[in-house]
Design an enzyme around this catalytic site. Structure first.
Site, short mmCIF file in Angstrom:
data_model
loop_
_atom_site.label_atom_id
_atom_site.label_comp_id
_atom_site.label_asym_id
_atom_site.label_seq_id
_atom_site.Cartn_x
_atom_site.Cartn_y
_atom_site.Cartn_z
N ASP A 56 -1.62 6.70 6.25
CA ASP A 56 -2.71 5.80 5.87
C ASP A 56 -2.99 4.93 7.09
OD1 ASP A 56 -4.28 3.72 4.91
OD2 ASP A 56 -2.98 3.24 3.20
N TRP B 292 0.83 -1.21 0.00
CA TRP B 292 0.00 0.00 0.00
C TRP B 292 0.85 1.25 0.00
CZ3 TRP B 292 -4.18 -1.36 -1.99
CH2 TRP B 292 -4.85 -2.52 -1.61
N LYS C 99 -12.10 -1.84 6.78
CA LYS C 99 -11.32 -2.71 7.65
C LYS C 99 -11.88 -2.66 9.07
CE LYS C 99 -8.78 -3.05 4.00
NZ LYS C 99 -7.62 -2.30 3.58
C1 LIG Z 1 -7.05 -1.97 2.14
C2 LIG Z 1 -6.03 -0.93 2.20
C3 LIG Z 1 -5.90 0.05 1.20
C4 LIG Z 1 -6.76 0.06 -0.05
O1 LIG Z 1 -8.04 0.41 0.27
P1 LIG Z 1 -9.17 0.60 -0.86
O2 LIG Z 1 -10.26 1.24 -0.08
O3 LIG Z 1 -9.48 -0.75 -1.38
O4 LIG Z 1 -8.61 1.49 -1.91
C5 LIG Z 1 -4.96 1.03 1.35
N1 LIG Z 1 -4.16 1.05 2.43
C6 LIG Z 1 -4.23 0.12 3.40
C7 LIG Z 1 -3.33 0.20 4.58
C8 LIG Z 1 -5.17 -0.89 3.32
O5 LIG Z 1 -5.25 -1.81 4.29
#
Ligand SMILES: *Cc1c(COP(=O)(O)O)cnc(C)c1O
Length: 360
Positions: free
Chosen positions: A172, A102, A196
């Site tokens: 993030d 990511w 999540k």
């Molecule tokens: C799942 C995830 C993403 C991607 O998320 P989307 O909503 O599918 O774009 C980005 N960063 C992290 C840390 C993730 O766990």
């Protein structure tokens, strides 16, 4: 009907209380004679939902007045572009720490818009640790410094934040959102996809310091301009209405159990059950260095691909689903987000012990 224990990395389990409440309110939300799904986002009932969600989030995360909360669409992945478009507009430089897929995708996207620089990476060991950072390697005039706080695929987390001085720290937090208290004032911008730990898919939350708004490049699509959303209370266009409603129910649930301190206590206790077992097992091993272990995502392996496959198959049949690890790590991964009850992890460990005894 028996509910399974779902160890998916995302979308993932929601608290059962939340699902029951949503079911109870499905046909008639608070006497309005309609579902939240059907409601105008400009109605006063919906106004109560979105503003209620914002104020609960502010309360739980202790978000200061000078930060805006944005409820957006497009997933965390859209922010990989939105962040440079909005922030990479002073020196045109930004620092990135590559701790997994990511972070790397975010870095690649930023390279399209400016001078993105890799400060450190843990790719050499399949991202099984958080690299030690040396501030001497940081770009002093960077527009921001980017980290992926909890690395969903690899199961690492920053226990200590980099000291970036006056350079805004951007993180993030998709897979550790609301899992424990976080000092928002240490960040210029925090964001995450909701699927999540916060809500179903379809909602991305951005928490951004006000002084970082209004600097977007001219070419920035209106829908990616943070200021547009901030000025319109996340209602420039139709927001992801129902997902925000579930988010509000999840926030109410977190508040009802005592907020983020209580959430952290639960998560620490829950993760310890699994890590303690991995540390003593002769068959199963964690893949992350102990000091960087995540409370949310726990990758583990046996020494044999056949045994991994057999374990996943038997675990699935026993009601422990989505335990297959990411293909880049192999083996297994148990994502144990806020909504996973401790019994789920205790029962998984009991199952792993039995499997180990039967497959010596
Ligand atoms: C799942 C995830 C993403 C991607 O998320 P989307 O909503 O599918 O774009 C980005 N960063 C992290 C840390 C993730 O766990």
């Amino acid at each position: 009907m028996a509910r399974v224990y779902n160890f998916s990395a995302g979308p993932s389990m929601l608290p059962e209380e939340v699902l029951r409440r949503a079911a109870a309110e499905m046909l008639d939300y608070e006497g309005t004679g309609q579902s939240v799904m059907e409601m105008s986002h400009r109605s006063k009932e919906y106004e109560g939902i979105i503003r209620g969600a914002e104020s609960l989030l502010r309360e739980l995360m202790n978000i200061p007045e000078n930060y805006k909360v944005l409820f957006l669409q497009g997933g965390a992945s859209t922010q990989f572009a939105a962040i440079p478009l909005n922030l990479m507009n002073g020196s045109g430089k930004a620092d990135y720490v590559i701790t997994g897929q990511w972070a790397n995708k975010a870095y690649k996207e930023a390279c399209k818009y400016g001078d993105a620089h890799v400060v450190a990476s843990s790719k050499d060991k399949t991202f099984s640790y958080i690299p030690k950072l040396n501030p001497a390697d940081f770009t002093p005039d960077a527009d921001y410094f980017y980290i992926c706080m909890n690395n969903t695929i690899y199961g690492t987390v920053y226990h200590e934040l980099p000291d970036t001085g006056n350079v805004p720290l951007v993180a993030d937090i998709s897979s550790c959102f609301l899992s424990e208290p976080l000092d928002v004032t240490k960040f210029g911008l925090l964001y995450g996809g909701a699927q999540k730990n916060v809500a179903p898919a379809g909602l991305t939350i951005v928490i951004v310091r006000e002084d970082l708004l209004g600097k977007a490049r001219d070419i920035t699509p209106t829908m990616l301009d943070f200021k547009v959303h901030a000025d319109n209370g996340s209602m420039y266009n139709t927001p992801p209405c129902y997902t925000i409603y579930i988010c509000k129910l999840v926030l109410e649930w977190i508040k009802s159990i005592g907020g983020l301190e209580a959430m952290k206590e639960r998560n620490v206790k829950k993760a310890k059950v699994l890590y303690d077992f991995l540390d003593e097992s002769k068959m199963f091993h964690g893949t992350v260095v102990p000091e960087d272990r995540s409370l949310m995502n726990v990758p583990f392996v046996t020494d044999s691909d056949e045994l991994n496959a057999k374990f996943i198959k038997e675990a699935t049949a026993a009601g422990f689903i989505n335990l297959k690890g990411h293909r880049t790590v192999g083996g297994m991964r148990a994502s144990i987000y806020n909504a996973m009850p401790i019994e789920g992890v205790e029962k998984l460990v009991a199952f792993m012990k039995k499997f180990e005894a039967e497959n010596q």
